[in-house]
Scaffold this motif. Sequence first.
Motif, PDB file in Angstrom:
ATOM      1  N   GLY A 224       0.831  -1.196   0.000  1.00 43.94           N
ATOM      2  CA  GLY A 224       0.000   0.000   0.000  1.00 43.94           C
ATOM      3  C   GLY A 224       0.869   1.251   0.000  1.00 43.94           C
ATOM      4  N   GLU A 225       0.261   2.377  -0.363  1.00 43.23           N
ATOM      5  CA  GLU A 225       1.005   3.634  -0.392  1.00 43.23           C
ATOM      6  C   GLU A 225       0.285   4.646   0.488  1.00 43.23           C
ATOM      7  OE1 GLU A 225       4.014   5.126  -1.883  1.00 43.23           O
ATOM      8  OE2 GLU A 225       3.176   6.385  -0.299  1.00 43.23           O
ATOM      9  N   SER A 226       0.928   5.083   1.559  1.00 44.58           N
ATOM     10  CA  SER A 226       0.370   6.098   2.456  1.00 44.58           C
ATOM     11  C   SER A 226      -0.986   5.715   3.040  1.00 44.58           C
ATOM     12  CB  SER A 226       0.234   7.456   1.751  1.00 44.58           C
ATOM     13  OG  SER A 226       1.417   7.823   1.110  1.00 44.58           O
ATOM     14  N   ALA A 227      -1.242   4.407   3.164  1.00 40.87           N
ATOM     15  CA  ALA A 227      -2.498   3.979   3.790  1.00 40.87           C
ATOM     16  C   ALA A 227      -2.306   4.036   5.306  1.00 40.87           C
ATOM     17  CB  ALA A 227      -2.843   2.562   3.356  1.00 40.87           C
ATOM     18  N   TYR A 262       8.610   7.092   5.117  1.00 43.58           N
ATOM     19  CA  TYR A 262       8.656   7.462   3.698  1.00 43.58           C
ATOM     20  C   TYR A 262       8.833   6.218   2.829  1.00 43.58           C
ATOM     21  CZ  TYR A 262      13.696   7.385   4.614  1.00 43.58           C
ATOM     22  OH  TYR A 262      14.948   7.039   4.995  1.00 43.58           O
ATOM     23  N   THR A 263       8.532   6.364   1.535  1.00 45.41           N
ATOM     24  CA  THR A 263       8.355   5.212   0.653  1.00 45.41           C
ATOM     25  C   THR A 263       9.592   4.330   0.531  1.00 45.41           C
ATOM     26  OG1 THR A 263       6.730   6.460  -0.580  1.00 45.41           O
ATOM     27  CG2 THR A 263       7.639   4.538  -1.678  1.00 45.41           C
ATOM     28  N   THR A 264      10.746   4.908   0.234  1.00 45.24           N
ATOM     29  CA  THR A 264      11.918   4.059  -0.023  1.00 45.24           C
ATOM     30  C   THR A 264      12.242   3.213   1.204  1.00 45.24           C
ATOM     31  OG1 THR A 264      13.209   6.029   0.439  1.00 45.24           O
ATOM     32  CG2 THR A 264      13.049   5.377  -1.852  1.00 45.24           C
ATOM     33  N   SER A 426       0.903  -1.461   4.166  1.00 50.19           N
ATOM     34  CA  SER A 426       1.241  -0.119   3.674  1.00 50.19           C
ATOM     35  C   SER A 426       2.713   0.187   3.933  1.00 50.19           C
ATOM     36  CB  SER A 426       0.374   0.919   4.372  1.00 50.19           C
ATOM     37  OG  SER A 426       0.615   2.191   3.798  1.00 50.19           O
ATOM     38  N   ASP A 427       3.291   1.058   3.098  1.00 54.12           N
ATOM     39  CA  ASP A 427       4.706   1.410   3.291  1.00 54.12           C
ATOM     40  C   ASP A 427       4.894   2.329   4.497  1.00 54.12           C
ATOM     41  OD1 ASP A 427       3.515   3.582   2.002  1.00 54.12           O
ATOM     42  OD2 ASP A 427       5.203   3.969   0.663  1.00 54.12           O
ATOM     43  N   HIS A 428       3.880   3.156   4.786  1.00 57.02           N
ATOM     44  CA  HIS A 428       3.923   4.074   5.941  1.00 57.02           C
ATOM     45  C   HIS A 428       2.531   4.687   6.059  1.00 57.02           C
ATOM     46  CE1 HIS A 428       3.943   7.141   2.879  1.00 57.02           C
ATOM     47  NE2 HIS A 428       4.940   6.518   2.312  1.00 57.02           N
ATOM     48  N   GLY A 429       2.326   5.528   7.064  1.00 51.90           N
ATOM     49  CA  GLY A 429       1.019   6.166   7.232  1.00 51.90           C
ATOM     50  C   GLY A 429       0.962   7.526   6.542  1.00 51.90           C
ATOM     51  N   MET A 439       0.776  14.954   4.533  1.00 48.70           N
ATOM     52  CA  MET A 439       1.581  13.929   3.866  1.00 48.70           C
ATOM     53  C   MET A 439       2.361  13.092   4.895  1.00 48.70           C
ATOM     54  SD  MET A 439       0.966  14.741   0.544  1.00 48.70           S
ATOM     55  CE  MET A 439       2.324  14.115  -0.438  1.00 48.70           C
ATOM     56  N   HIS A 440       3.648  12.852   4.637  1.00 51.53           N
ATOM     57  CA  HIS A 440       4.421  11.966   5.518  1.00 51.53           C
ATOM     58  C   HIS A 440       5.887  12.342   5.391  1.00 51.53           C
ATOM     59  CE1 HIS A 440       3.871  10.119   1.500  1.00 51.53           C
ATOM     60  NE2 HIS A 440       5.182   9.971   1.583  1.00 51.53           N
ATOM     61  N   GLY A 441       6.764  11.564   6.021  1.00 47.44           N
ATOM     62  CA  GLY A 441       8.196  11.826   5.870  1.00 47.44           C
ATOM     63  C   GLY A 441       8.822  12.539   7.057  1.00 47.44           C
TER      64      GLY A 441
HETATM   65 ZN   LIG Z   1       5.004   5.932   0.366  1.00 46.87          ZN
END
Ligand SMILES: [Zn+2]
Length: 504
Positions: A224-227, A262-264, A426-429, A439-441
Motif C-alpha cells: 500500500g502507499e500512504s495507507a 517514507y516510501t523508499t 502499507s509502506d507508511h502512514g 503527507m508523511h516523511g
Molecule cells: Zn510511500
Amino acid sequence: MNLLTFAAVMSVVNLVLYNIPFFTFVWQSSQSELPGKLLLTVCFVLVMIVANFMACYLVMFLMRYVGRVLIALCHLLSATCVFFIYKYNNFMDETMIGNVFNTRYSEASGFMTWQLALFIVVFGVIPAVYVLTQKVNYGSWKRFGASVGSSILIVAILIVVNANQVLWIGKYDTELGGRLMPWSYIVNTVRFYNANHQKQKEEIKLPDATIADQEKTAVVLVIGESARKANFSLYGYGRNTNPKLSQQEGLLVYPAVSGDTYTTAGTKCILEYKATGDLYEILPNYLNRAGVDVSWRTSNWGEPPVHISEYLTEDSLVARYPGVNRKYDEILFTGLRQRIESSGKNKVLIVLHTSTNHGPCYSSKYPKEFEVFKPVCVNVENAKDSIPELVNAYDNSVLYVDHLLNGLIDTLRTVQGWNCAMLFVSDHGESLGENDLFMHGVPMKIAPAVQYEIPFLVWTTPGFRTPKKINQTIDQHYVFHTVLNLLSVQSPVYDAEHDLFQKP
Ligand SMILES: [Zn+2]
C-alpha cells in the motif's frame, strides 16, 4: 556598490525572506524565560547575518560571475523550500531531499500551483535578477582578508557566549537544520548523495533457499502507499471505509507499524528479512533466485533494485491488457487469475506496488463512483483551510483500496487447484492536517503515530494455513518470513518469530 555592502545586503535579505520559519521555531522551542529567549534569538540572528555575509563575500570574491549565478540559484531554491515550509510545515532534512529526488513528475506536478509560481517569482526570481545585474566592485585581497577574518572572529565569540545552548541545539538539530536557508538543502543534498553512493553497492546475497514441496501456491503481496490504519474501519474508524472487506470471511486484521515514514525506507522494510543498515537481497530477488515465479507490477516507485525478468510498469501492463483503464490502480489487479494459472511453476509470488492513497491529490486516485464522502478537496492549495474535505477525499481513496482488495480476494477464491494468499501492507502512514502536518516523511523519532501506524491485512484460501495467535503490534518484517512459509521455501534466514502462520 562595493562587495562589502553587497554581501551585507544579501545576508540581510536571506534572513528576512527565507529564515522566518527558522526563527519562529527557535522562539517557540526555547524553554528559557523571556530574557534568555531574546538573547538566544538575537545571537542566532547575529551568527546568521555574519556567517552568510562571509559565505557571500567568499563565493563572490573567489568565483566572480559564477558566484553570482550560484547565489541567484540559491534564491530560487530557498523561495521554493520556504513555500513548502509555510504551506505544509515540512522541513528540508536529508529524508525530505531524498523524497524530492525520488519523486516523479506526475506526483510533483500535484504541487505546481499558481500560488507557488507567484511565490517563487516574488521571493526568488526578483532577488535573483538583482544579484545577476547589480554592479559590484570586488575590492582588494587585503580587504577580502580583513572581512573574512573579522567575520570568523565574531562568529567564534558568539558561539562561545552561547556554549550553554549546545544541548538545546543538539535536541533540535534536525528541526533547526531543516529550516536553515540555504544550508538545509545544500548540506542535505550532499548528505543524500553520499548516503546513496553507499547504498548503490551490490546487494548482499542471502544463503541459498530451497522449495520444500510441489503444491501449487500463489501469494499476492500488495504494497500500500500512504495507507493509514486510523482511517480503515477494520481498525475501528467511525466511517465505514471498508464496507466490502469487512464482509470477507477469514480476513486477518493485524495492528502494525512501519519501519519508517517514507516510501523508499518503508518498502525496503517490507521486502527485507530484518532491519539492517545494509541492502540484503530483497524478497522478490531472493525467491526468484530460489526458483519461484516472481512478477512485479507497479504504479509506484522507490523500491530497492528488483532483479527479476517480469517487472511491469503501467506502460507494459497496458500493452499486455489493451483496454484496461490505466488511470487508477485497478490496472495492477488485471488478469491475475490467468497469470497464476498459466504459470509454468508451482510457486508464484506477485507483488503489486500500488499508489492509491498517495497525496497530495487524493481525489484523483479513485474513479468517480467511489466519491462517497463529499465534498472533497480537489485542489491541494485549499487543504489547510478545508481539512474535512481533505479527509473526505482520503477516505474515498480508502474505499477504493477496499474495493480493489476485496476484488482480489474474490479472484483468488476462483483460482482452480491453487492455494492462494493475499497480504496487504502499507509502506507508511499519512498526516491529514493533524498538528498542521500533511503527507508523511517526518523523521521517525518525532513522527506522529498516524505516519507509522499502518494496516496489515492477510487472507488465505480456507484451510491452507493456520494463523498463529498474535497479541502484539507487528512490524513489516513479518511479510518476508510469512511469505517464505506460505510458499514452502526453506531458508537459513527464516525466522519463525516473524511468521503469522504455523508451519504446515
Ligand atoms: Zn510511500
